[in-house]
Design a protein around this motif. Structure first.
Motif, mmCIF file in Angstrom:
data_model
loop_
_atom_site.group_PDB
_atom_site.id
_atom_site.type_symbol
_atom_site.label_atom_id
_atom_site.label_comp_id
_atom_site.label_asym_id
_atom_site.label_seq_id
_atom_site.Cartn_x
_atom_site.Cartn_y
_atom_site.Cartn_z
ATOM 1 N N LEU A 167 0.882 -1.431 0.117
ATOM 2 C CA LEU A 167 0.061 0.006 -0.068
ATOM 3 C C LEU A 167 0.986 1.063 -0.037
ATOM 4 O O LEU A 167 1.776 1.349 0.662
ATOM 5 N N ARG A 168 0.688 2.191 -0.626
ATOM 6 C CA ARG A 168 1.285 3.491 -0.880
ATOM 7 C C ARG A 168 0.507 4.642 -0.057
ATOM 8 O O ARG A 168 -0.776 4.522 0.010
ATOM 9 N N ALA A 169 1.219 5.279 0.774
ATOM 10 C CA ALA A 169 0.480 6.312 1.198
ATOM 11 C C ALA A 169 1.592 7.609 1.433
ATOM 12 O O ALA A 169 2.479 7.520 1.308
ATOM 13 N N ILE A 170 1.053 8.756 1.747
ATOM 14 C CA ILE A 170 1.906 9.933 2.253
ATOM 15 C C ILE A 170 1.796 10.119 3.778
ATOM 16 O O ILE A 170 0.670 10.106 4.517
ATOM 17 N N GLY A 171 2.870 10.204 4.164
ATOM 18 C CA GLY A 171 3.024 10.214 5.818
ATOM 19 C C GLY A 171 3.905 11.332 6.394
ATOM 20 O O GLY A 171 4.596 12.035 5.461
ATOM 21 N N THR A 172 3.996 11.781 7.546
ATOM 22 C CA THR A 172 4.616 12.702 8.304
ATOM 23 C C THR A 172 5.053 12.188 9.298
ATOM 24 O O THR A 172 4.653 11.534 10.236
ATOM 25 N N VAL A 173 6.432 12.626 9.440
ATOM 26 C CA VAL A 173 7.266 11.899 10.668
ATOM 27 C C VAL A 173 6.752 12.638 11.820
ATOM 28 O O VAL A 173 6.904 13.933 11.779
ATOM 29 N N THR A 174 6.745 11.914 12.864
ATOM 30 C CA THR A 174 6.067 12.498 14.275
ATOM 31 C C THR A 174 7.266 11.941 15.438
ATOM 32 O O THR A 174 7.163 10.724 15.443
ATOM 33 N N PRO A 175 7.735 12.787 16.265
ATOM 34 C CA PRO A 175 8.094 12.187 17.439
ATOM 35 C C PRO A 175 7.398 11.534 18.158
ATOM 36 O O PRO A 175 6.292 11.775 18.556
ATOM 37 N N GLU A 176 7.974 10.477 19.099
ATOM 38 C CA GLU A 176 7.284 9.847 19.875
ATOM 39 C C GLU A 176 6.872 10.766 21.000
ATOM 40 O O GLU A 176 5.772 10.632 21.831
ATOM 41 N N ALA A 177 7.707 11.621 21.645
ATOM 42 C CA ALA A 177 7.483 12.542 22.666
ATOM 43 C C ALA A 177 8.108 13.923 22.278
ATOM 44 O O ALA A 177 9.271 13.965 21.622
ATOM 45 N N ASN A 178 7.561 15.208 22.477
ATOM 46 C CA ASN A 178 7.794 16.249 22.493
ATOM 47 C C ASN A 178 7.665 17.035 23.609
ATOM 48 O O ASN A 178 6.399 17.476 24.058
ATOM 49 N N VAL A 179 8.775 17.424 24.434
ATOM 50 C CA VAL A 179 8.484 17.882 25.802
ATOM 51 C C VAL A 179 9.281 19.464 25.930
ATOM 52 O O VAL A 179 10.319 19.806 25.367
ATOM 53 N N VAL A 180 8.437 20.324 26.391
ATOM 54 C CA VAL A 180 8.927 21.645 26.648
ATOM 55 C C VAL A 180 9.598 21.527 28.133
ATOM 56 O O VAL A 180 8.863 21.219 28.989
ATOM 57 N N VAL A 181 10.773 21.950 28.226
ATOM 58 C CA VAL A 181 11.395 21.680 29.552
ATOM 59 C C VAL A 181 11.142 23.208 30.157
ATOM 60 O O VAL A 181 11.494 24.347 29.603
ATOM 61 N N ARG A 182 10.869 23.255 31.412
ATOM 62 C CA ARG A 182 10.394 24.438 32.276
ATOM 63 C C ARG A 182 10.953 24.243 33.747
ATOM 64 O O ARG A 182 11.133 23.078 34.110
ATOM 65 N N GLY A 183 11.446 25.379 34.248
ATOM 66 C CA GLY A 183 11.888 25.354 35.600
ATOM 67 C C GLY A 183 10.644 24.966 36.663
ATOM 68 O O GLY A 183 9.323 25.744 36.228
ATOM 69 N N ARG A 184 10.747 24.406 37.495
ATOM 70 C CA ARG A 184 9.810 23.992 38.610
ATOM 71 C C ARG A 184 9.796 24.885 39.777
ATOM 72 O O ARG A 184 8.910 24.876 40.664
ATOM 73 N N VAL A 185 10.674 25.545 39.884
ATOM 74 C CA VAL A 185 10.819 26.745 40.971
ATOM 75 C C VAL A 185 11.267 27.963 40.418
ATOM 76 O O VAL A 185 12.054 28.022 39.041
ATOM 77 N N ASP A 186 11.015 29.133 40.905
ATOM 78 C CA ASP A 186 11.490 30.634 40.564
ATOM 79 C C ASP A 186 12.988 30.756 41.079
ATOM 80 O O ASP A 186 13.345 30.352 42.083
ATOM 81 N N GLY A 187 13.681 31.635 40.198
ATOM 82 C CA GLY A 187 14.784 31.924 40.559
ATOM 83 C C GLY A 187 15.810 32.520 39.475
ATOM 84 O O GLY A 187 15.315 32.526 38.141
ATOM 85 N N GLN A 188 17.036 32.806 39.642
ATOM 86 C CA GLN A 188 17.818 33.175 38.599
ATOM 87 C C GLN A 188 18.688 31.916 37.886
ATOM 88 O O GLN A 188 19.203 30.950 38.520
ATOM 89 N N LEU A 189 18.580 32.038 36.637
ATOM 90 C CA LEU A 189 19.453 30.902 35.753
ATOM 91 C C LEU A 189 21.023 31.101 35.922
ATOM 92 O O LEU A 189 21.341 31.885 35.450
ATOM 93 N N GLN A 190 21.381 30.118 36.607
ATOM 94 C CA GLN A 190 22.821 30.331 36.932
ATOM 95 C C GLN A 190 23.693 29.745 35.830
ATOM 96 O O GLN A 190 24.707 30.169 35.694
ATOM 97 N N ARG A 191 23.341 28.567 35.222
ATOM 98 C CA ARG A 191 24.099 28.020 34.357
ATOM 99 C C ARG A 191 23.240 27.164 32.975
ATOM 100 O O ARG A 191 22.207 26.745 33.570
ATOM 101 N N VAL A 192 23.739 27.292 32.012
ATOM 102 C CA VAL A 192 23.054 26.304 30.888
ATOM 103 C C VAL A 192 24.030 25.475 30.548
ATOM 104 O O VAL A 192 25.292 25.588 30.275
ATOM 105 N N ALA A 193 23.650 23.934 30.823
ATOM 106 C CA ALA A 193 24.502 22.991 30.647
ATOM 107 C C ALA A 193 24.633 22.023 29.015
ATOM 108 O O ALA A 193 24.872 20.990 29.140
ATOM 109 N N PHE A 194 23.796 22.748 28.254
ATOM 110 C CA PHE A 194 23.665 21.864 27.131
ATOM 111 C C PHE A 194 23.988 22.682 25.864
ATOM 112 O O PHE A 194 23.962 23.911 25.962
#
Length: 393
Positions: A66-93
């Motif tokens: 069978l032929r069809a047209i498809g779209t690649v979809t990630p298994e998971a797509n997560v927005v990373v948020r801080g769970r506490v308030d404060g000053q961002l001290q370091r970005v490690a990625f």
């Protein structure tokens, strides 16, 4: 009586007449004996044999796809948020890098949360000391009560105080655990494994747990899924194959449908048919170890749903359609003959012929636009151009 002179009586007239006759004779000799053959007009290509390219009808097994047209979809797509308030001290990625679940992505200034943890532990220590003192008093009261030195009421009151302090200590422990959890949350870790996108906040900024945009997005690409649709009439065969425990292979091809990108398997299908389009959505999974598939990428999908044994197959491009149905041109004794067909399953490239054709017969693949019943043809070799012809459509 006047004298009448004869024609060409003068010497000049006789010389002119002789010159004319010589020239006339020379022209006649050149015209009938010396001039070359008259130039011929170029031959009309529409009148001679038609050059065509043919292919033999094959006989054997065919994989139904069978032929069809498809779209690649990630298994998971997560927005990373801080769970506490404060000053961002370091970005490690690094933007675009692959990260594993639990990897540290960023750190928020932990100093305020260490202070809160110390306060909670101090309060817990204070209430623990009070509890130990109350338990010691309760043991003494019970001894005195056995000696009939104090009333029962004093023993009960002291026992109630001990239970009260134990409850307070449990609440203190919860405060300590909460403060320690808040401190742990200053280390922002990857909730899933995947590829990080572009960061949205730089170190030094104040961030909040309520930020909608978050710090970065992580997309899981190993494995990755492809969503595509098939007509509802094809769903029964797919369900039957899956119910029988067969693994259906799914191939992803590029936008031009010329190069296979990845190979995966069908995982599941949707629980309802779309009434607007008469199609049902399917989901295939690909390991994607080489990252050949990218989220939201357009792909052409080919899914194998079965095998047909002993089938006569021809290229789908060789099949023509007219008022009497589908047909092909076959070559018999150097001439094109129209042959009506009954077609079966097709994978978009090859088509099964259920009736009207035998394996090994020569079917015209290119040069169809100039053919008619009984037209003489000349076969063109593989790789040669078919002059004046057009490939099958």
């Amino acid at each position: 009586m006047p004298r009448i002179s004869a024609p060409f009586a003068s010497p000049a007239a006789r010389i002119a007449l002789g010159a004319f006759l010589v020239i006339l004779a020379a022209v006649l000799v050149w015209y009938f004996f010396l001039r070359g053959p008259a130039p011929q007009s170029p031959p009309n290509p529409w009148m001679g044999p038609v050059p065509v390219r043919v292919v033999e009808a094959s006989h054997g097994e065919m994989t139904v796809r069978l032929r069809a047209i498809g779209t690649v979809t990630p298994e998971a797509n997560v927005v990373v948020r801080g769970r506490v308030d404060g000053q961002l001290q370091r970005v490690a990625f690094e933007e675009g890098q692959m990260v594993r679940k639990g990897a540290v992505l960023a750190e928020i200034d932990p100093a305020p949360y260490r202070v809160r943890l110390a306060q909670a532990e101090g309060q817990q220590q204070q209430n623990l000391a009070q509890l130990r003192n109350a338990e010691s008093e309760l043991a003494r009261y019970r001894t005195l009560f056995e000696q009939d030195s104090i009333a029962r009421q004093q023993v009960d009151a002291q026992a109630a105080l001990v239970e009260q302090l134990r409850g307070t200590l449990r609440a203190d422990q919860a405060q300590v655990d909460d403060a320690r959890l808040q401190l742990d949350w200053t280390r922002i870790e990857a909730p899933i494994s995947g590829r990080v996108g572009l960061r949205r906040v730089d170190a030094g900024n104040l961030i909040s747990s309520g930020d909608a945009d978050g710090l970065v997005t992580i997309t899981q690409t190993r494995p990755i899924a492809v969503l595509f649709t098939i007509p509802e009439r094809e769903l029964a065969e797919v369900r039957a194959q899956m119910a029988a425990g067969r693994v259906l292979q799914v191939d992803a091809w590029d936008r031009d449908d010329r190069r296979q990108i990845a190979q995966g398997v069908l995982r599941t299908f949707d629980n309802q048919i779309d009434p607007a389009t008469g199609t049902v959505r399917l989901k295939a999974e690909f390991a994607n170890e080489d990252d050949a598939l990218f989220p939201n990428q357009f792909v052409n999908v080919r899914m194998a749903v079965g095998e047909i044994s002993g089938a006569v197959t021809i290229p789908a491009d060789a099949v023509q359609y007219g008022s009497r149905g589908s047909y092909v041109y076959v070559i018999e004794d150097g001439r094109a003959r129209m042959r009506a067909l009954t077609l079966g399953a097709s994978d978009g490239t090859m088509t099964v012929v259920e009736d009207g054709l035998e394996g090994g017969e020569q079917v015209v693949l290119e040069g169809l636009d100039r053919l008619r019943e009984g037209r003489e043809v000349v076969l063109v070799g593989e790789g040669d151009e078919v002059p004046g012809g057009a490939p099958a459509r």
